[in-house]
Design an enzyme around this catalytic site. Structure first.
Site, PDB file in Angstrom:
ATOM      1  CG  ASP A  27      25.064 -16.834  -7.400  1.00 55.43           C
ATOM      2  OD1 ASP A  27      24.813 -15.912  -7.111  1.00 55.43           O
ATOM      3  OD2 ASP A  27      24.960 -17.171  -8.721  1.00 55.43           O
ATOM      4  CG  ASN A  62      18.758 -13.059  -2.519  1.00 55.22           C
ATOM      5  OD1 ASN A  62      17.897 -12.259  -2.485  1.00 55.22           O
ATOM      6  ND2 ASN A  62      19.799 -13.047  -3.183  1.00 55.22           N
ATOM      7  CE1 TYR A  67      11.798 -10.556 -10.445  1.00 53.57           C
ATOM      8  CE2 TYR A  67      10.368  -8.598  -9.887  1.00 53.57           C
ATOM      9  CZ  TYR A  67      11.692  -9.512  -9.700  1.00 53.57           C
ATOM     10  OH  TYR A  67      12.164  -9.047  -8.527  1.00 53.57           O
ATOM     11  CE  LYS A 113      11.188 -12.050  -7.360  1.00 51.47           C
ATOM     12  NZ  LYS A 113      12.304 -12.911  -6.311  1.00 51.47           N
ATOM     13  CB  ILE A 173      17.612  -3.253  -4.340  1.00 54.54           C
ATOM     14  CG1 ILE A 173      16.330  -3.512  -3.400  1.00 54.54           C
ATOM     15  CG2 ILE A 173      18.636  -3.097  -3.540  1.00 54.54           C
ATOM     16  CD1 ILE A 173      15.895  -2.490  -2.540  1.00 54.54           C
ATOM     17  CB  THR A 215      21.365  -5.456  -7.327  1.00 60.32           C
ATOM     18  OG1 THR A 215      20.150  -5.615  -8.142  1.00 60.32           O
ATOM     19  CG2 THR A 215      20.872  -5.215  -6.126  1.00 60.32           C
TER      20      THR A 215
HETATM   21  P1  NAI Z   1      21.650 -10.055  -8.753  1.00 66.23           P
HETATM   22  O1  NAI Z   1      21.315 -10.208 -10.284  1.00 66.23           O
HETATM   23  O2  NAI Z   1      22.450  -9.025  -8.326  1.00 66.23           O
HETATM   24  O3  NAI Z   1      21.727 -11.441  -7.954  1.00 66.23           O
HETATM   25  C1  NAI Z   1      21.043 -12.540  -8.245  1.00 66.23           C
HETATM   26  C2  NAI Z   1      21.833 -13.456  -7.783  1.00 66.23           C
HETATM   27  O4  NAI Z   1      21.012 -14.949  -8.375  1.00 66.23           O
HETATM   28  C3  NAI Z   1      22.853 -13.661  -9.028  1.00 66.23           C
HETATM   29  O5  NAI Z   1      24.335 -13.816  -8.559  1.00 66.23           O
HETATM   30  C4  NAI Z   1      22.545 -14.864  -9.944  1.00 66.23           C
HETATM   31  O6  NAI Z   1      23.856 -15.695 -10.522  1.00 66.23           O
HETATM   32  C5  NAI Z   1      21.776 -15.809  -8.861  1.00 66.23           C
HETATM   33  N1  NAI Z   1      21.177 -16.736  -9.817  1.00 66.23           N
HETATM   34  C6  NAI Z   1      20.321 -16.260 -10.737  1.00 66.23           C
HETATM   35  N2  NAI Z   1      19.866 -17.486 -11.240  1.00 66.23           N
HETATM   36  C7  NAI Z   1      20.184 -18.377 -10.387  1.00 66.23           C
HETATM   37  C8  NAI Z   1      19.873 -20.010 -10.252  1.00 66.23           C
HETATM   38  N3  NAI Z   1      19.325 -20.581 -11.259  1.00 66.23           N
HETATM   39  N4  NAI Z   1      20.508 -20.664  -9.680  1.00 66.23           N
HETATM   40  C9  NAI Z   1      21.679 -19.901  -8.589  1.00 66.23           C
HETATM   41  N5  NAI Z   1      21.611 -18.684  -8.815  1.00 66.23           N
HETATM   42  C10 NAI Z   1      21.054 -17.951  -9.592  1.00 66.23           C
HETATM   43  O7  NAI Z   1      20.191  -9.404  -8.417  1.00 66.23           O
HETATM   44  P2  NAI Z   1      19.418  -8.920  -6.971  1.00 66.23           P
HETATM   45  O8  NAI Z   1      18.955  -7.661  -7.118  1.00 66.23           O
HETATM   46  O9  NAI Z   1      20.500  -9.292  -5.834  1.00 66.23           O
HETATM   47  O10 NAI Z   1      18.303  -9.784  -6.626  1.00 66.23           O
HETATM   48  C11 NAI Z   1      18.049 -11.027  -5.779  1.00 66.23           C
HETATM   49  C12 NAI Z   1      16.715 -11.144  -5.438  1.00 66.23           C
HETATM   50  O11 NAI Z   1      15.864  -9.974  -4.944  1.00 66.23           O
HETATM   51  C13 NAI Z   1      16.056 -11.791  -6.623  1.00 66.23           C
HETATM   52  O12 NAI Z   1      15.017 -12.655  -6.116  1.00 66.23           O
HETATM   53  C14 NAI Z   1      15.364 -10.431  -6.933  1.00 66.23           C
HETATM   54  O13 NAI Z   1      14.179 -10.930  -7.746  1.00 66.23           O
HETATM   55  C15 NAI Z   1      15.038  -9.718  -5.760  1.00 66.23           C
HETATM   56  N6  NAI Z   1      14.516  -8.200  -5.775  1.00 66.23           N
HETATM   57  C16 NAI Z   1      15.226  -7.500  -6.731  1.00 66.23           C
HETATM   58  C17 NAI Z   1      14.875  -6.161  -6.591  1.00 66.23           C
HETATM   59  C18 NAI Z   1      16.143  -5.246  -7.459  1.00 66.23           C
HETATM   60  O14 NAI Z   1      15.396  -4.167  -7.578  1.00 66.23           O
HETATM   61  N7  NAI Z   1      17.170  -5.296  -7.271  1.00 66.23           N
HETATM   62  C19 NAI Z   1      13.776  -5.644  -6.312  1.00 66.23           C
HETATM   63  C20 NAI Z   1      12.712  -6.722  -5.840  1.00 66.23           C
HETATM   64  C21 NAI Z   1      13.204  -8.056  -5.614  1.00 66.23           C
END
Ligand code: NAI
Length: 256
Positions: A42, A95, A161, A165, A194, A196
């Site tokens: 991360d 992810n 976004y 995706k 989700i 988060t």
């Molecule tokens: P989150 O914000 O809780 O976690 C995302 C993580 O990715 C963070 O720890 C962040 O530091 C890391 N990150 C961001 N940019 C980065 C980079 N350039 N290099 C390394 N790490 C990086 O978000 P969440 O919800 O856990 O998201 C995870 C995945 O799920 C994402 O791809 C998001 O698009 C996808 N997603 C999330 C949804 C939601 O409702 N939370 C719905 C559909 C997809």
């Protein structure tokens, strides 16, 4: 006779990006609980350390690397470090992602749009390129990419976004076809909303929280563990005939 297939994750080596929070953290903990050694990646170091602490509590073997997934050489170095530390790479979960700033297309800011593509699309591309090279040498492996329900349908106010995706879904399908006969299975998960840290700011946009809740027929948002369960299944031989799929895990939102 039906072959007995299990979630054979124990003893495997998993690589998870965006593991410092939300879905990536849940995935990393799920792999560890199932007996895998995990490399967690991360750009948020404190989040990463928190996840590492959780995995240590579980009793799992964990290594961490602070990496910005938009930087291909750093991602390749992290994949190489995984092999150096744990001897191989069996399962990858690409992810890491960002949501961008909600706005209709004409009001969208180019720099923010490019950042969304950089992380969500190029981050997955860099991961897959490095992981596939290792898996080809080993003779196999599994890759799961986190796309989104917005990778299957449009999402007003989040056009870039959604485009990023859709790109992940296309990359997943095509790479899956390219490597299907060489032991590498590649699939994606497409979560609905989700709970988060990523989804929290969306709820501050007037009207968007209610609108998003309304499009989930199950009547609630999802939990990170509900995505991690699918990632584990897709990473195990229990899903051995699943290739190039983009699985909606979205409380029914894209079934409408
Ligand atoms: P989150 O914000 O809780 O976690 C995302 C993580 O990715 C963070 O720890 C962040 O530091 C890391 N990150 C961001 N940019 C980065 C980079 N350039 N290099 C390394 N790490 C990086 O978000 P969440 O919800 O856990 O998201 C995870 C995945 O799920 C994402 O791809 C998001 O698009 C996808 N997603 C999330 C949804 C939601 O409702 N939370 C719905 C559909 C997809």
């Amino acid at each position: 006779m039906r072959e007995d297939k299990t979630m054979d994750i124990a003893g495997k080596v998993a690589f998870i990006t965006g593991a410092g929070s939300g879905i990536g953290r849940a995935s990393a903990c799920a792999f560890a609980r199932a007996g895998a050694s995990v490399m967690i990646v991360d750009m948020n170091e404190s989040g990463l350390m928190e996840t590492a602490g959780l995995i240590e509590e579980i009793g799992g073997a964990v290594a961490t690397m602070t990496v910005d997934v938009t930087d291909g050489s750093s991602v390749a170095a992290a994949v190489a470090a995984t092999v150096e530390r744990f001897g191989r790479l069996d399962c990858a979960h690409n992810n890491a992602g960002v949501g961008g700033t909600p706005a209709e297309l004409a009001e969208s800011d180019e720099a923010s749009a490019r950042q969304v593509m950089d992380v969500n699309f190029w981050g997955v591309f860099h991961g897959m390129r490095a992981q596939i090279a290792v898996m080809l040498r080993q003779g196999g492996g599994t890759i799961v990419n986190t796309a989104s329900a917005a990778g299957l349908v449009g999402l007003p106010s989040l056009s870039v976004y959604s485009a990023s995706k859709h790109a992940v879904v296309g990359l997943t399908k095509t790479a899956a076809l390219e490597y299907a006969t060489r032991g590498i299975r590649i699939n994606s998960v497409c979560p609905g909303v989700i709970e988060t840290p990523m989804s929290t700011p969306l709820f501050e946009v007037p009207g968007l929280h209610a609108a998003m809740a309304a499009v989930h027929p199950i009547g609630r948002f999802g939990l990170p563990t509900e995505i991690a369960d699918a990632v584990l299944w897709l990473s195990s031989s229990a899903s051995s005939f699943v290739v190039g799929a983009s699985i909606a895990i979205d409380g029914g939102s894209t079934a409408q």
